[in-house]
Scaffold this active site. Structure first.
Site, mmCIF file in Angstrom:
data_model
loop_
_atom_site.group_PDB
_atom_site.id
_atom_site.type_symbol
_atom_site.label_atom_id
_atom_site.label_comp_id
_atom_site.label_asym_id
_atom_site.label_seq_id
_atom_site.Cartn_x
_atom_site.Cartn_y
_atom_site.Cartn_z
ATOM 1 N N ASP A 213 0.820 -1.218 0.000
ATOM 2 C CA ASP A 213 0.000 0.000 0.000
ATOM 3 C C ASP A 213 0.851 1.264 0.000
ATOM 4 O O ASP A 213 0.428 2.312 0.494
ATOM 5 C CB ASP A 213 -0.955 0.024 1.208
ATOM 6 C CG ASP A 213 -1.765 -1.246 1.341
ATOM 7 O OD1 ASP A 213 -2.393 -1.641 0.349
ATOM 8 O OD2 ASP A 213 -1.758 -1.849 2.433
ATOM 9 N N GLY B 83 -4.228 -4.239 -4.319
ATOM 10 C CA GLY B 83 -4.868 -3.211 -5.123
ATOM 11 C C GLY B 83 -3.989 -2.008 -5.358
ATOM 12 O O GLY B 83 -3.183 -1.637 -4.509
ATOM 13 N N HIS B 84 -4.123 -1.402 -6.524
ATOM 14 C CA HIS B 84 -3.441 -0.158 -6.852
ATOM 15 C C HIS B 84 -4.493 0.880 -7.233
ATOM 16 O O HIS B 84 -5.419 0.578 -7.993
ATOM 17 C CB HIS B 84 -2.479 -0.342 -8.029
ATOM 18 C CG HIS B 84 -1.301 -1.184 -7.700
ATOM 19 N ND1 HIS B 84 -0.540 -1.808 -8.668
ATOM 20 C CD2 HIS B 84 -0.739 -1.529 -6.525
ATOM 21 C CE1 HIS B 84 0.440 -2.490 -8.086
ATOM 22 N NE2 HIS B 84 0.325 -2.337 -6.796
ATOM 23 N N LYS C 63 2.516 2.207 -5.067
ATOM 24 C CA LYS C 63 3.226 1.681 -6.240
ATOM 25 C C LYS C 63 2.489 1.988 -7.530
ATOM 26 O O LYS C 63 3.103 2.221 -8.569
ATOM 27 C CB LYS C 63 3.419 0.163 -6.092
ATOM 28 C CG LYS C 63 4.347 -0.245 -4.974
ATOM 29 C CD LYS C 63 4.551 -1.756 -4.930
ATOM 30 C CE LYS C 63 3.293 -2.488 -4.539
ATOM 31 N NZ LYS C 63 2.840 -2.176 -3.173
ATOM 32 N N GLN D 98 1.998 -6.002 -3.148
ATOM 33 C CA GLN D 98 2.296 -6.024 -1.708
ATOM 34 C C GLN D 98 3.630 -5.329 -1.411
ATOM 35 O O GLN D 98 4.018 -4.412 -2.111
ATOM 36 C CB GLN D 98 2.276 -7.467 -1.174
ATOM 37 C CG GLN D 98 0.890 -8.068 -1.107
ATOM 38 C CD GLN D 98 0.639 -9.094 -2.199
ATOM 39 O OE1 GLN D 98 1.516 -9.495 -2.928
ATOM 40 N NE2 GLN D 98 -0.590 -9.509 -2.316
#
Length: 430
Positions: free
Chosen positions: A13, A40-41, A16, A224
């Site tokens: 988180d 998630g991004h 990225k 991650q």
């Protein structure tokens, strides 16, 4: 120009998605090399928010080839849903612009159910997973009973593979007091998934090799963070894959010589989702302030993230394990307005000072942070795009972080917007 690997340098988180999107302007190919749709991004581009969980962040840029590598575990229905959702936002994805490795492992409903059963069983066994089946799918992969994407092209031959997988999972289901799954149910699930994903399937290692030999610039995108690495993270409160930079080679099918520059992403503070040790966690008003100002909620799950001061000890350690050449420091603006900022510079363990994160779960639970206090700043860093835009004390903070982690800061991000980035060293040119 160097190919670039982007990895999270904390517990994930770290932002990225924005950095990969920002770098992908110079890349020809963007490759996701590990993880699943648990990571998630969030990208914010010209005020539009895109939420990605399985697709590489490069998909929002026209003219780029996006690849999901063999190191990723793929839920075929989740992939199809994400492609459809992005198309509704105007992002056009075709089999020419998106390729998925034919030897990637599939996540099925049996994996999701097992994940949820384990997380909901007893308090002492919870890891804090997203219950999306990622761990059980990786277990099947290393247990040599997985069904892979290329298998969907040969459905009539899947009988023995389904039976081998069910011999394991039905034994577990009996232990949980659940009815056994039938061969027919799994076959039907695979049959329904095949037409949705097969058009995107290819031997991506071969394609990547061709593009690398042709001189294309490749951007490797991890999910991650390094502290969730199954070997080097806060085990057992980790993900089920290797999240450090070395996995970029294995998880894409290119050799280690393809890796040039390793860019680690780290927040100007620290967050963590799920269970496990977090030495610098703040449960007070400052911790709540960081969470609110940083909008610290999981992209995939919506879970609130635990927040704390920057842990320079852990960040220095992940930098060495991943061979990080430079750090992209994100969310500096979240620290605006604080009178003082603390940074963890060592740990205290059983009365002794140590300078590394111990591997033992017991020791990790007993360490206490040793802090250095740094003066805060009253001016705003939000939206800054050059050093001249930053308050002097904010620059001092960044420089002190560089010293403490023994790694240069290559980029500074001052908002979720793509353009709000201060470039110190270009990873593709370094």
């Amino acid at each position: 120009m160097a190919n670039v690997v982007v990895v999270g340098a904390q517990w994930g988180d770290e932002g990225k998605g924005k950095i990969v999107d920002w770098l992908s302007e110079k890349a020809d190919v963007v490759v996701r090399f590990q993880g699943g749709h648990n990571a998630g991004h969030t990208l914010v581009i010209d005020g539009v928010t895109y939420k990605l969980s399985l697709l590489p962040s490069g998909v929002v840029r026209p003219g780029k080839l996006s690849i999901i590598g063999n190191g990723v575990v793929v839920d075929p229905h989740a992939l199809a849903d994400e492609i459809a959702r992005l198309k509704e936002q105007g992002v056009e994805l075709t089999p020419e612009t998106l390729k998925v490795a034919d030897n990637a492992t599939l996540i099925l409903s049996v994996h999701r159910e097992l994940d949820a059963l384990r997380e909901g069983s007893t308090e002492g066994t919870r890891i804090g997973t997203t219950k999306r089946g990622i761990g059980p799918a990786y277990e099947d992969k290393v247990g040599r009973r997985a069904i892979r994407l290329r298998d969907l092209a040969n459905l009539p031959t899947l009988g023995p593979k389904i039976d081998r997988m069910l011999s394991h999972h039905n034994a577990l289901r009996r232990g949980f007091g659940l009815p056994e799954l039938t061969h027919e149910a799994i076959y039907e699930e695979l049959s329904s998934a095949a037409p949705k994903v097969l058009p995107y399937v290819e031997a991506t290692w071969e394609l990547l090799d061709e593009r690398a030999r042709a001189g294309d610039r490749i951007l490797f995108e991890g999910a991650q963070g390094a502290l969730l690495d199954v070997d080097h993270g806060t085990y057992p409160f980790v993900t089920s894959s290797n999240t450090t930079a070395g996995q970029a080679a294995t998880g894409s099918g290119l050799g280690p010589r393809a890796i040039g520059y390793v860019l680690g992403i780290a927040k100007a503070y620290t967050t963590r989702v799920g269970e496990g040790p977090f030495p610098t966690e703040l449960t007070d008003e400052i911790g709540r302030r960081l969470g609110e100002r940083g909008h610290e909620f999981g992209t995939v799950t919506g879970r609130p993230r635990r927040c704390g001061w920057l842990d320079a000890v852990a960040l220095r350690q992940t930098g060495r394990i991943s061979g990080i050449d430079g750090i992209a420091l994100t969310k500096l603006d979240v620290l605006d307005g604080l009178d003082e900022i603390k940074v963890c510079v060592a740990y205290e363990l059983d009365g002794q000072t140590i300078n590394r994160l111990p591997a033992s779960q017991g020791a990790q639970s007993r360490i206490r942070p040793v802090y250095e206090t740094i003066e805060g700043w009253k001016g705003a860093t939000a939206g800054a795009r050059s050093w001249a835009d930053l308050p002097a004390q904010a620059v001092k903070y960044v420089r002190r972080v560089e010293e403490l982690i023994d790694c240069p800061i290559a980029l500074v991000s001052t908002s979720p917007e793509r353009a709000d980035t201060i470039l110190v060293a270009d990873p593709f040119e370094d």
